[in-house]
Design an enzyme around this catalytic site. Structure first.
Site, PDB file in Angstrom:
ATOM      1  N   MET A 243       0.855  -1.198   0.000  1.00 56.62           N
ATOM      2  CA  MET A 243       0.000   0.000   0.000  1.00 56.62           C
ATOM      3  C   MET A 243       0.884   1.238   0.000  1.00 56.62           C
ATOM      4  O   MET A 243       1.554   1.531   1.001  1.00 56.62           O
ATOM      5  CB  MET A 243      -0.927   0.008   1.219  1.00 56.62           C
ATOM      6  CG  MET A 243      -2.132  -0.888   1.069  1.00 56.62           C
ATOM      7  SD  MET A 243      -3.212  -0.839   2.515  1.00 56.62           S
ATOM      8  CE  MET A 243      -2.251  -1.762   3.691  1.00 56.62           C
TER       9      MET A 243
ATOM     10  N   ASN B 296      -7.421 -11.517  -2.198  1.00 57.31           N
ATOM     11  CA  ASN B 296      -7.343 -10.148  -1.675  1.00 57.31           C
ATOM     12  C   ASN B 296      -8.634  -9.391  -1.993  1.00 57.31           C
ATOM     13  O   ASN B 296      -9.175  -9.512  -3.087  1.00 57.31           O
ATOM     14  CB  ASN B 296      -6.118  -9.455  -2.302  1.00 57.31           C
ATOM     15  CG  ASN B 296      -6.071  -7.963  -2.005  1.00 57.31           C
ATOM     16  OD1 ASN B 296      -6.094  -7.149  -2.919  1.00 57.31           O
ATOM     17  ND2 ASN B 296      -6.000  -7.592  -0.754  1.00 57.31           N
TER      18      ASN B 296
ATOM     19  N   CYS C 196      -2.514  -2.011 -10.474  1.00 59.39           N
ATOM     20  CA  CYS C 196      -2.710  -0.617 -10.058  1.00 59.39           C
ATOM     21  C   CYS C 196      -3.683   0.084 -11.009  1.00 59.39           C
ATOM     22  O   CYS C 196      -3.516   0.043 -12.224  1.00 59.39           O
ATOM     23  CB  CYS C 196      -1.374   0.131 -10.022  1.00 59.39           C
ATOM     24  SG  CYS C 196      -1.578   1.846  -9.510  1.00 59.39           S
TER      25      CYS C 196
HETATM   26  C1  LIG Z   1      -3.640   3.558  -0.064  1.00 63.68           C
HETATM   27  C2  LIG Z   1      -3.481   2.322  -0.915  1.00 63.68           C
HETATM   28  C3  LIG Z   1      -2.303   2.129  -1.605  1.00 63.68           C
HETATM   29  C4  LIG Z   1      -2.134   0.980  -2.399  1.00 63.68           C
HETATM   30  N1  LIG Z   1      -0.938   0.769  -3.028  1.00 63.68           N
HETATM   31  C5  LIG Z   1      -0.738  -0.386  -3.706  1.00 63.68           C
HETATM   32  C6  LIG Z   1       0.533  -0.685  -4.263  1.00 63.68           C
HETATM   33  O1  LIG Z   1       1.514   0.067  -4.120  1.00 63.68           O
HETATM   34  N2  LIG Z   1       0.647  -1.870  -4.939  1.00 63.68           N
HETATM   35  C7  LIG Z   1      -0.401  -2.751  -5.094  1.00 63.68           C
HETATM   36  O2  LIG Z   1      -0.253  -3.799  -5.701  1.00 63.68           O
HETATM   37  N3  LIG Z   1      -1.606  -2.471  -4.568  1.00 63.68           N
HETATM   38  C8  LIG Z   1      -1.786  -1.334  -3.866  1.00 63.68           C
HETATM   39  N4  LIG Z   1      -2.987  -1.117  -3.265  1.00 63.68           N
HETATM   40  C9  LIG Z   1      -4.054  -2.134  -3.350  1.00 63.68           C
HETATM   41  C10 LIG Z   1      -3.989  -3.078  -2.142  1.00 63.68           C
HETATM   42  O3  LIG Z   1      -2.782  -3.800  -2.138  1.00 63.68           O
HETATM   43  C11 LIG Z   1      -5.180  -4.072  -2.157  1.00 63.68           C
HETATM   44  O4  LIG Z   1      -5.116  -4.813  -3.345  1.00 63.68           O
HETATM   45  C12 LIG Z   1      -6.536  -3.369  -2.087  1.00 63.68           C
HETATM   46  O5  LIG Z   1      -6.538  -2.380  -1.087  1.00 63.68           O
HETATM   47  C13 LIG Z   1      -7.669  -4.383  -1.821  1.00 63.68           C
HETATM   48  O6  LIG Z   1      -7.474  -5.046  -0.599  1.00 63.68           O
HETATM   49  P1  LIG Z   1      -8.336  -4.642   0.730  1.00 63.68           P
HETATM   50  O7  LIG Z   1      -9.807  -4.762   0.375  1.00 63.68           O
HETATM   51  O8  LIG Z   1      -7.878  -5.621   1.768  1.00 63.68           O
HETATM   52  O9  LIG Z   1      -7.979  -3.225   1.046  1.00 63.68           O
HETATM   53  C14 LIG Z   1      -3.188   0.035  -2.498  1.00 63.68           C
HETATM   54  C15 LIG Z   1      -4.364   0.248  -1.805  1.00 63.68           C
HETATM   55  C16 LIG Z   1      -4.526   1.376  -1.024  1.00 63.68           C
HETATM   56  C17 LIG Z   1      -5.825   1.558  -0.274  1.00 63.68           C
END
Ligand SMILES: Cc1cc2nc3c(=O)[nH]c(=O)nc-3n(C[C@H](O)[C@H](O)[C@H](O)COP(=O)(O)O)c2cc1C
Length: 382
Positions: free
Chosen positions: A39, A250, A129
Site C-alpha cells: 500500500m 485479496n 494498479c
Molecule cells: C492507499 C493504498 C495504496 C495501495 N498501493 C498499492 C501498491 O503500491 N501496490 C499494489 O499492488 N496495490 C496497492 N494497493 C491495493 C492493495 O494492495 C489491495 O489490493 C486493495 O486495497 C484491496 O485489498 P483490501 O480490500 O484488503 O484493502 C493500495 C491500496 C490502497 C488503499
C-alpha cells in the site's frame, strides 16, 4: 496491553487442518499464509516490520517504478520506497511496476547489486494498479488488457532472477531449500479484469504460471471499480481452480471472520490484507489467534481490541522508526495520515484527527497522544 505482549510467533502449526500454515512459494517457504498488502503511503519498512511481529507471514513494499530504478542505478531516489530492513521484516517482497520487459530485467539486476536489497525474498510484479497516470503508460492494471506483454514482462523478470542466482548475487531463500543457488520466486498481483466486460483473471493467472510466476495474488475487483464496491470472491475461486501455483486472495478481508470465510469459500492458499491493516497491525494477531492451530504449550497471542495505551505506543514506535529513516519532518507528515487509521473506532476520532493534523514535530505528536489518552481515560475507554 503492552506491545511486547502482542508478538506472534512464526511457529504456527503445520497441521493440514489449520487454516493458518506455512506456505511454499517456489524455493521459499513463508512462515504463514497471511500477507500484508502493498500500500503506497502505508506499507513503509517500519510498518512492515511491525506487521511481521504481529503475525504477517509475508510483507510487500509499495509499488516502485522499474524504469525509475533503471534511470537511478545508484538507487538514491528510489531508496525511500525500496528500503527494506532484512533483519526485521523478512520474508519481504519488492514490488515493481512498469510496461517494458527490459526495464524489469535491468531493475532486478540493479536490486541484486545492492547489498541490502538483494536480501529481499521475492520480486512481485504489479499488474493491478488502477491509477490513471500508471495505466496511461500501459502499466499496472493496463497490462491485463495486453496479456502477451504481461507474459514477456514475467519471462524477462524470471530470467533476471535466474541470472542473479547463477551469478551468486542472490542471498539464498529465507527458508526452504537452503541452497544459495535456488532461484528467487517471482509473483504477480493483478485484478479481476479491466472492467465487467473484460473479466479475464483466471486466464491471466494461467498465463502468469506458464510464464514462470511462483504464486499470484488476485484482488477481486476490476480496474473500473478502483477500491469501491464489493470484492467478488467468486473470481478468487475461479483463479484458484485455474492454476496449480499458490494463490493469495485479496479484497474485503476485515477481521478473523471474513478471513475464515475467504479461506473456506474460495479454497485459496493465502490471504492478503490491505485497508483493514492500516493503523491496525493487530489484525494479523487477531486472525492468527482465531484461525491457527497453535502449539498447545507454545506462546499464544492474546487478542482483544487494542487499548488506547497500545495504540499510542504503536503510533510512537512507528513514528520514531520513520523519523530515524526519513527525518522528523517527513515522518510526522506521513504519520498524520496514519494516525487517523490508528484512532479508527475510538470516540470522536474525527475531531481528534483534525487536531493531530496540526502536529509538526515528534514532541507535538507525543503531546497530542498524551491529551488523547487523558480523554480516553476520562471516557473510560479501554
Ligand atoms: C492507499 C493504498 C495504496 C495501495 N498501493 C498499492 C501498491 O503500491 N501496490 C499494489 O499492488 N496495490 C496497492 N494497493 C491495493 C492493495 O494492495 C489491495 O489490493 C486493495 O486495497 C484491496 O485489498 P483490501 O480490500 O484488503 O484493502 C493500495 C491500496 C490502497 C488503499
Amino acid at each position: 496491553m503492552d506491545i511486547d505482549a502482542c508478538f506472534v510467533s512464526d511457529n504456527v502449526s503445520d497441521q493440514p487442518e489449520s487454516l493458518i500454515h506455512p506456505l511454499a512459494i517456489g524455493s521459499l517457504v513463508v512462515p504463514n499464509n497471511l500477507a500484508l498488502a502493498p500500500m503506497a503511503g502505508t506499507s513503509d519498512t517500519v510498518y512492515r516490520a511491525i506487521c511481521r511481529e504481529m503475525g504477517a507471514g509475508l510483507v510487500v513494499t509499495e509499488l516502485v517504478s522499474a524504469r525509475g530504478i533503471c534511470y537511478d542505478p545508484a538507487l538514491k531516489r528510489s531508496w525511500r520506497y525500496l528500503e527494506i530492513m532484512p533483519e526485521a521484516e523478512r520474508p519481504v517482497a519488492i514490488q515493481l511496476f512498469g510496461a517494458d520487459p527490459d526495464d524489469f530485467y535491468r531493475a532486478i539486476q540493479l536490486i541484486h547489486q545492492h547489498p541490502i536489497l538483494r536480501q529481499c525474498d521475492l520480486i512481485d510484479l504489479n499488474m493491478g494498479c488502477p491509477v490513471p497516470k500508471v495505466v496511461r503508460g500501459g502499466e499496472g492494471s493496463a497490462l491485463m488488457k495486453d496479456p502477451p506483454l504481461a507474459g514477456r514482462i514475467i519471462e524477462a523478470s524470471v530470467r533476471a532472477l535466474a541470472e542473479v542466482a547463477a551469478a551468486g548475487a542472490d542471498t539464498g531463500p529465507f527458508s526452504g531449500s537452503g541452497s544459495a543457488a535456488a532461484i528467487k520466486p517471482l509473483t504477480v498481483k493483478f485484478r479481476k479484469g479491466w472492467d465487467d466486460q473484460s473479466v479475464n483473471a483466471p486466464a491471466f493467472a494461467r498465463l502468469c504460471q506458464e510464464a514462470g510466476a511462483a504464486a499470484v495474488t488476485i484482488h477481486a475487483r476490476t480496474r473500473d471499480q478502483f477500491y469501491s464496491g464489493k470484492a467478488d470472491w467468486s473470481i478468487i475461486t475461479a483463479v484458484k481452480q485455474a492454476v496449480t501455483i499458490p494463490v493469495y486472495g485479496n479484497g474485503d478481508i476485515i477481521n478473523a471472520t471474513s478471513a475464515r470465510q475467504m479461506l473456506q469459500e474460495t479454497g485459496v492458499d493465502g490471504l492478503m490484507i490491505g485497508r483493514a491493516a492500516q493503523g491496525n497491525p493487530w489484525i494479523f494477531q487477531e486472525i492468527t489467534a482465531e484461525l491457527a492451530n497453535l502449539p498447545k504449550n507454545g506462546p499464544r497471542p492474546f487478542f482483544g481490541k487494542p487499548t488506547p495505551q497500545a495504540r499510542a505506543a504503536m503510533v510512537l514506535r512507528h513514528l520514531r522508526g520513520l523519523a530515524v529513516r526519513v527525518g522528523e519532518r517527513t515522518a510526522v507528515a506521513e504519520m498524520r495520515a496514519q494516525l487517523a487509521y490508528y484512532l479508527r473506532g475510538t470516540p470522536q476520532a474525527a475531531q481528534w484527527k483534525n487536531i493531530a493534523m496540526r502536529a509538526k514535530t515528534v514532541v507535538e505528536v507525543e503531546a497530542f497522544l498524551d491529551e488523547w489518552l487523558k480523554d480516553m481515560q476520562r471516557l473510560a475507554v479501554n
